[in-house]
Design an enzyme around this catalytic site. Structure first.
Site, short mmCIF file in Angstrom:
data_model
loop_
_atom_site.label_atom_id
_atom_site.label_comp_id
_atom_site.label_asym_id
_atom_site.label_seq_id
_atom_site.Cartn_x
_atom_site.Cartn_y
_atom_site.Cartn_z
N GLY A 299 4.96 5.79 56.13
CA GLY A 299 4.61 5.14 57.39
C GLY A 299 3.49 4.16 57.19
N MET B 131 0.47 4.44 58.05
CA MET B 131 -0.83 5.03 57.75
C MET B 131 -0.81 5.97 56.55
SD MET B 131 -2.36 5.88 61.51
CE MET B 131 -3.84 6.56 60.81
N GLY B 132 0.36 6.42 56.15
CA GLY B 132 0.37 7.36 55.04
C GLY B 132 1.77 7.77 54.65
N VAL C 253 4.55 11.13 54.08
CA VAL C 253 4.89 12.46 54.56
C VAL C 253 5.67 13.18 53.47
CG1 VAL C 253 6.06 13.80 56.34
CG2 VAL C 253 4.95 11.65 56.94
N ASP D 234 3.94 3.58 70.92
CA ASP D 234 4.88 3.26 69.85
C ASP D 234 6.19 4.05 70.03
OD1 ASP D 234 5.64 1.79 67.63
OD2 ASP D 234 4.80 3.19 66.19
#
Length: 542
Positions: free
Chosen positions: A37, A39-40, A42, A161
């Site tokens: 994603g 931001m990071g 998974v 979002d």
């Protein structure tokens, strides 16, 4: 350790991920990368403390691990942790930690299934499937918009979002398909008084952003999510986006022009093969209104209208309200919240009730139907204490000897002696008891109104408790049985029997709530206070 790239034998760059195979906090074994994603990343992981139970771990990207992004990541954890406890339609966050290289991560429930984008790639949804999925999305949004608690104050959450990738359909062996809203990473954390936000710069998915979101308006509110939901509903019904732009011009400016000035086509124009009820089309188009004042003002209104569509579609099956109840079980399709929590806060303590620590049920009328509520008067200190605690509901009965229910609301505390029990007897022989039990079964939730003894005039806080499908079915069964039951004992004797069962069951109820507390909030307490402190500091800067 950050992911890096090496070259294979044919010179192609291959990405290695050094987190795979690692233990985080000596507990979570990282197995595989399952998603990326903004931001990071998974990962699929195992919780070794729970016999290898599959969980998901989100780790903040090292390249983003600055103060601003860490605060946003912390906000995602803080918001998700509270909302996941309140609604089964929001992904649950279970724990939090920091990797060996000081990178924040959090642990959430592992979901098996598909996101809505994957499903819509195949074909648009049928009307019945649309109603089922959309209803659950709305229930999740409703929970977020009702807000989270911060030091006794309620702050609404705007997701900002809503898009197909953030709507996940997972299969539950007992309850069937359950819809989960994902990713509160850019959610807006605001106060009703000022509309202040902790993220003022534009971040979002262009095809689903409201015009006011793209304009960067400070007073963005829940109607922005409603616009995004409108885009999503249009896609769910037609398989296509309501606004067509040139692929080569996939820019901020192009999407802004579309959202602000382009009028969406009718659903039939986009997909003539799909026959959509006119009332349903009106719901979608109202959500896509350019001006926020022309949209539904809250998700409750959408839920009400979706319920009307559902009733119209099923009108040919039955017109008897009791038959409708039977048809709806064990399906978990909770009707809309027709009475908002804000309206409950305007209610006054009845003049004919003593100012004392008591509790009683009351059906509040709306323009559509009666909504069940339970009014409880407690010391102010106790009310504040229980706002963020787990609340539970139990129904105890002995219909075979007398038509009566003991309705128990539990305000749970880890110390059994501090747990608050709010019992009330519903005599199913009289109309009042029957109406309350029937309404609880039909609506599937009730509002719990708190009144402080020190200031008894006006409701001070309100929370909403949902009933499980089994509980709703239990109420229906008790109502059915009460029509044919023999009154073998007097009502006072029935109360004594139910009290005795209630005392025996208290330990089991506490054990159940303790298990729920551990599974849903494990690891949260140690860091929740830190986040509270951080958010208060951030809010004070605005």
């Amino acid at each position: 350790m950050s992911p890096n790239k090496i070259e294979n034998m044919v010179g192609q760059k291959v990405e290695l991920d050094n987190y795979i195979g690692q233990f985080l906090n000596n507990r979570y074994l990282i197995r595989d990368l399952i998603g990326k994603g903004g931001m990071g990343r998974v990962y699929l992981a195992e919780d070794t403390a729970k016999g290898g139970m599959p969980i998901a771990v989100k780790i903040l990207s090292l390249s983003l691990a600055n103060q601003h992004m860490s605060q946003r990541f912390a906000r995602e954890i803080f918001i998700g942790a509270q909302l996941g406890r309140k609604s089964k339609h929001i992904v649950r966050i279970l724990s939090y930690g920091i990797t060996e290289d000081k990178t924040p991560f959090y642990v959430m429930e592992f979901l098996q299934g598909k996101n809505l984008k994957q499903i819509l790639k195949i074909q648009p949804l049928t009307i019945s499937k649309f109603l089922e999925i959309c209803n659950q999305i709305c229930l999740g949004l409703q929970c977020a918009h009702q807000g989270i608690s911060l030091k006794g104050e309620i702050y609404p959450i705007v997701h900002r979002d809503i898009k197909p990738e953030n709507i996940f359909i997972t299969e539950d062996s007992k309850q069937g398909e359950i819809i989960k809203i994902l990713d509160f990473g850019i959610a807006k954390f605001l106060t009703e008084r000022s509309g202040m936000t902790l993220t003022d710069s534009f971040i979002g998915s262009l095809p689903y952003c409201s015009p006011e979101h793209m304009e960067g308006r400070k007073l963005l509110d829940v109607r922005s999510d409603i616009y995004s939901l409108g885009v999503l509903m249009f896609e769910m019904l037609t398989g296509k986006h309501p606004f067509q732009i040139q692929t080569k011009s996939n820019s901020f400016g192009t999407w802004y022009q579309a959202h602000r000035f382009q009028m969406p086509p009718t659903l039939e124009e986009v997909n003539p093969q799909v026959k959509i009820p006119q009332v349903l089309e009106k719901i979608v188009m109202s959500c896509l209104a350019k001006d926020v004042s022309d949209r539904p003002q809250n998700v409750n209104q959408i839920l009400e209208n979706l319920e009307r569509v559902n009733v119209q579609i099923n009108d040919g099956i039955t017109s008897n309200s009791s038959d409708i109840i039977k048809l709806s079980f064990p399906v978990q399709l909770v009707p809309s919240t027709l009475l908002s929590e804000k309206e409950c806060l305007q209610k006054n303590w009845p003049k004919n009730k003593p100012v004392a620590p008591i509790g009683f049920p009351h059906l509040l009328q709306t323009t559509e139907r009666a909504i069940p509520t339970f009014w409880a008067m407690l010391p102010k200190q106790e009310i504040t204490k229980f706002l963020d605690k787990i609340h539970g509901t139990e129904f105890i009965s002995k219909i075979n000897v007398y038509p009566m229910l003991l309705w128990v609301t539990v305000l749970y505390d880890t110390q059994p002696s501090m747990t608050k029990w709010l019992p009330y007897f519903l005599d199913l022989k009289d109309n009042k008891g029957q109406n309350i039990a029937r309404t609880l079964a039909e609506v599937g939730y009730y509002h719990l109104l708190f009144f402080a003894i020190e200031d008894p005039t006006r409701c001070s806080h309100v929370t909403t408790l949902s009933l499980t499908g089994n509980q709703r079915q239990q109420l229906i069964d008790c109502l059915d049985m009460s029509q044919h039951s023999n009154e073998l004992i007097m009502s006072n004797q029935a109360k004594n029997l139910l009290k005795a069962d209630y005392e025996k069951l208290k330990l089991n109820i506490l054990q159940k709530l303790t298990a729920d507390q551990k599974s849903e909030t494990e690891g949260l307490k140690s860091w929740m206070d830190k986040f509270l402190e951080m958010f208060l500091k951030l809010l004070s800067r605005h």
